[in-house]
Design a protein around this motif. Structure first.
Motif, PDB file in Angstrom:
ATOM      1  N   SER A  65      89.342  55.243  -3.975  1.00 30.08           N
ATOM      2  CA  SER A  65      90.369  54.469  -3.272  1.00 30.08           C
ATOM      3  C   SER A  65      90.097  54.334  -1.780  1.00 30.08           C
ATOM      4  CB  SER A  65      91.741  55.134  -3.471  1.00 30.08           C
ATOM      5  OG  SER A  65      91.715  56.493  -3.027  1.00 30.08           O
ATOM      6  N   ALA A  66      88.950  54.812  -1.324  1.00 29.31           N
ATOM      7  CA  ALA A  66      88.651  54.764   0.106  1.00 29.31           C
ATOM      8  C   ALA A  66      88.327  53.345   0.544  1.00 29.31           C
ATOM      9  CB  ALA A  66      87.484  55.694   0.437  1.00 29.31           C
ATOM     10  N   GLY A  67      88.796  52.990   1.732  1.00 31.59           N
ATOM     11  CA  GLY A  67      88.504  51.677   2.296  1.00 31.59           C
ATOM     12  C   GLY A  67      87.511  51.784   3.434  1.00 31.59           C
ATOM     13  N   ASN A  68      87.195  50.653   4.042  1.00 25.92           N
ATOM     14  CA  ASN A  68      86.274  50.623   5.162  1.00 25.92           C
ATOM     15  C   ASN A  68      86.797  51.488   6.296  1.00 25.92           C
ATOM     16  OD1 ASN A  68      84.019  49.904   6.585  1.00 25.92           O
ATOM     17  ND2 ASN A  68      84.775  47.890   7.195  1.00 25.92           N
ATOM     18  N   ALA A  69      85.954  52.374   6.830  1.00 27.38           N
ATOM     19  CA  ALA A  69      86.392  53.339   7.841  1.00 27.38           C
ATOM     20  C   ALA A  69      86.803  52.639   9.132  1.00 27.38           C
ATOM     21  CB  ALA A  69      85.281  54.341   8.123  1.00 27.38           C
ATOM     22  N   SER A  70      87.985  52.992   9.646  1.00 22.60           N
ATOM     23  CA  SER A  70      88.442  52.404  10.912  1.00 22.60           C
ATOM     24  C   SER A  70      87.766  53.062  12.106  1.00 22.60           C
ATOM     25  CB  SER A  70      89.969  52.542  11.029  1.00 22.60           C
ATOM     26  OG  SER A  70      90.350  53.911  10.957  1.00 22.60           O
ATOM     27  N   ASP A  71      87.369  54.330  11.956  1.00 21.59           N
ATOM     28  CA  ASP A  71      86.671  55.044  13.023  1.00 21.59           C
ATOM     29  C   ASP A  71      85.456  55.737  12.415  1.00 21.59           C
ATOM     30  OD1 ASP A  71      85.853  56.286  15.296  1.00 21.59           O
ATOM     31  OD2 ASP A  71      87.660  57.497  15.601  1.00 21.59           O
ATOM     32  N   PRO A  72      84.378  55.006  12.176  1.00 16.91           N
ATOM     33  CA  PRO A  72      83.244  55.548  11.410  1.00 16.91           C
ATOM     34  C   PRO A  72      82.548  56.730  12.075  1.00 16.91           C
ATOM     35  CG  PRO A  72      82.697  53.417  12.395  1.00 16.91           C
ATOM     36  CD  PRO A  72      84.157  53.593  12.568  1.00 16.91           C
ATOM     37  N   LEU A  73      82.607  56.855  13.395  1.00 16.12           N
ATOM     38  CA  LEU A  73      81.916  57.951  14.068  1.00 16.12           C
ATOM     39  C   LEU A  73      82.593  59.292  13.837  1.00 16.12           C
ATOM     40  CD1 LEU A  73      81.089  56.197  17.456  1.00 16.12           C
ATOM     41  CD2 LEU A  73      79.490  56.723  15.614  1.00 16.12           C
ATOM     42  N   SER A  74      83.894  59.272  13.599  1.00 12.90           N
ATOM     43  CA  SER A  74      84.630  60.535  13.416  1.00 12.90           C
ATOM     44  C   SER A  74      85.089  60.749  11.983  1.00 12.90           C
ATOM     45  CB  SER A  74      85.846  60.578  14.348  1.00 12.90           C
ATOM     46  OG  SER A  74      86.743  59.513  14.048  1.00 12.90           O
TER      47      SER A  74
END
Length: 627
Positions: A145-154
């Motif tokens: 159910s995971a979506g595109n990360a809003s803060d990929p670095l953290s």
């Protein structure tokens, strides 16, 4: 460059002289003098290669202007730059990669995330935590159910739920790092190295540990089988009936102990491993052996006092789609070995040859002291392909081998082949005689001293470096059908600017141009719909390239994806793991291993690419979508 005239419409005005409607027509007047020819407008269409700063995926630049000198050619000073246009190539295949999962160990520089695997029934991700002697187990069920990360670095949404303590389970003295993991059905295998207790940490025969997995997330240790020295990679055949292990057999630091390289074959019956391994060696290729004549001069054999069997160092294995052959990269030797699995024998050793940096398509930046991006061709300079990871696929009933051409040298206290090009005594007629003395050109390039003196007169006729800064596709008999040329450096230069060829231990910019550039190492291939893609991880610059390799004779660049903050202020010591500054938001550094998961085996229903990043100690998961 193509030049063609641009047709301009001419308006012809006819003056009709009319008298009275009922009068006589007047006589025609005399013809006037011939007027001067009009100035033609011309257009130039210039093809742009992949990596152009305006069109990273390639395309065309259209220039227009007036042919003021009337020579039929649009010269540079005639171009109206305000009218220039770019027609950029669209992303091939419309494939997007979205970061949806990530795990941070907060252990930097100590290979806390290397080779990765996935077990579909339990949705578990297995990650080699090399130095610890363990395999970390991550819960991948969140990926459903995971979506595109809003803060990929953290991002840190993948939980570590268990670990396999391989060294403890095998319970034999002097075991060291876990180097590889592979899963077939519910059987997991992990390779672990062993030392001799006398300071030689990898020179004794290693082991493969087996675990039984289940859908309830458990892993039961079954037992271990002795293989060769330094088992560096292992892989199950597609039918699960065999496990093959690349035993690298590296020497110790003073080169007083150099085990033979080999490939171990372990039979699997009814999901259970055989009691012992069959060792496939290379002694027939030694001097005086029945097959020594097959070792050509392009296969680098250079260890001091080493036999051929000691010098050959199996690095990575891929199994042909029909399970008949194993393709084994011999990285330091610049070759690939072919194994007949049914007969447990070496079929051939294929020399890979050299990449010619004198060709325009193979330009490189060879200096970390030139203060910028400086891609040039250098006649008389070559690179050994020296692949690390390799993969294979079938097209039109023919096997093809895909290689990530990282490069590697023998650099030990007791023997080193490394030098800088500026240190070589070149033949005075070498075309780079002057450039090799200039640190902003070739002088800084790391090269081998073991090749290049072709006439054996004491000076170097060729400059030969490590790796090819590319990925290649070969037929199973060693014929190259594709190489990405200088794509990786040109693309990263276009997209990252001064951060291209960056190291993975700090943000310094252009710090690896003298030493294998972006250093392609990790590799995976996967089928998505009707297309087959290659994913190539750049160990130093970080991130990964995507290419459409559906037709190996018509390969297309698709995208470059990177999750790294090039402005972060940090320095990582890869010997101690100490960090200066803040590396927590640096992103993913040093992709080491990749695993493609097909849509039917993915918890999200979309194909996945799982990546182990050894320097940042992170595991990242990308969801792949065609558009």
């Amino acid at each position: 460059m193509k030049t063609k005239p641009l047709g301009l419409a001419a308006l012809l005005t006819t003056i009709i002289l009319s008298g009275c409607s009922d009068g006589d027509d007047g006589q025609n007047g005399q013809n006037g003098e011939k007027g001067a020819d009009g100035i033609a407008s011309l257009v130039n269409v210039t093809a742009l290669v992949i990596g152009d700063e305006n069109c990273p995926a390639g395309g065309s630049r259209i220039d227009t202007g007036l042919d003021t000198n009337q020579n039929g050619v649009l010269d540079v000073n005639e171009i109206d730059i305000t009218q220039s246009q770019y027609l950029c190539q669209l992303v091939s295949g419309g494939l997007s990669a979205e970061l949806i999962g990530r795990h941070q160990t907060h252990v930097y520089g100590l290979s806390a995330a290397e080779i990765v695997e996935f077990h579909r029934p339990s949705n578990r991700i297995f990650v080699v935590n090399a130095v610890s002697g363990k395999v970390d187990v991550l819960d991948g069920s969140v990926l459903a159910s995971a979506g595109n990360a809003s803060d990929p670095l953290s991002l840190n949404n993948l939980e570590k739920v268990a670990e396999l303590d391989v060294a403890k389970d095998v319970a034999i003295s002097n075991l060291g790092s876990v180097n590889s993991v592979s899963v077939s059905g519910n059987l997991l295998a992990a390779a672990i190295e062993r030392g001799d207790g006398a300071g030689n940490n990898t020179q004794r025969n290693g082991y493969v540990a087996f675990y039984q997995l289940d859908a309830e997330q458990g892993a039961e240790y079954i037992g271990a089988i002795e293989v060769g020295a330094l088992p560096d990679n292992l892989v199950f055949s597609h039918d699960g009936k065999n496990l093959l292990v690349a035993n690298e057999g590296e020497p110790n630091q003073d080169y007083s102990l150099d085990p033979e390289g080999s490939v171990a074959l372990i039979k699997i019956e009814d999901g259970k491993p055989a009691a012992t391994a069959t060792i496939i060696g290379f002694t027939d290729f030694n001097v005086g052996g029945a097959r020594h004549s097959e070792i050509t001069k392009d296969i680098k054999i250079n260890g001091p006092m080493a036999s051929v069997a000691q010098d050959l160092e199996p690095e990575y294995i891929s199994i042909s789609p029909d399970n008949a052959r194993a393709f084994v990269s011999l990285q330091e030797n610049n070759a690939i070995a072919i194994i007949d699995i049914a007969n447990g024998a070496v079929t051939s050793i294929l020399p890979l040859g050299f990449k010619d940096y004198g060709l325009d398509v193979n330009k490189i930046d060879a200096s970390d002291k030139d203060d910028g991006i400086n891609l040039r061709r250098y006649e008389g300079v070559y690179g050994m392909y020296q692949p690390d990871t390799l993969a294979s696929f079938s097209w039109n009933k023919m096997d093809f081998i895909v290689t990530a051409n990282e490069g590697d040298s023998r650099d030990y206290k007791g023997f080193s082949e490394e030098a800088r090009a500026g240190d070589l005594t070149l033949d005075p007629n070498h075309p780079q005689y002057a450039a090799a003395k200039d640190k902003t050109q070739l002088a800084r390039l790391k090269v081998t001293t073991s090749m290049g003196d072709d006439d054996k007169d004491g000076d170097y006729d060729r400059i030969v470096g490590f790796g090819a800064r590319s990925f290649s596709i070969w037929t199973r008999d060693g014929q190259q059908v594709f190489d990405s040329g200088s794509d990786f450096e040109r693309i990263t230069a276009a997209l990252l600017g001064d951060n291209f060829n960056n190291n993975n231990e700090e943000n310094k910019g252009d710090s690896r141009s003298d030493d294998k550039g972006p250093e392609p190492e990790a590799l995976a291939i996967g089928q998505i719909g009707q297309k087959r893609y290659a994913f190539i991880g750049l160990e130093r610059t970080s991130g990964f390239m995507i290419y459409d390799i559906t037709n190996p004779f018509a390969v297309h660049f698709v995208d470059y994806v990177v999750n790294r903050d090039f402005d972060a202020d940090f320095v990582i010591d890869t010997d101690t793991g100490d960090v200066t500054g803040d590396a927590t938001l640096a992103g993913d550094l040093g992709p080491e291993g990749m695993k493609f998961v097909s849509a039917e085996n993915s918890p999200s229903g979309w194909p996945l690419l799982i990546i182990g990043n050894e320097v940042s100690g992170t595991t990242s998961v990308y969801q792949l979508k065609q558009h």
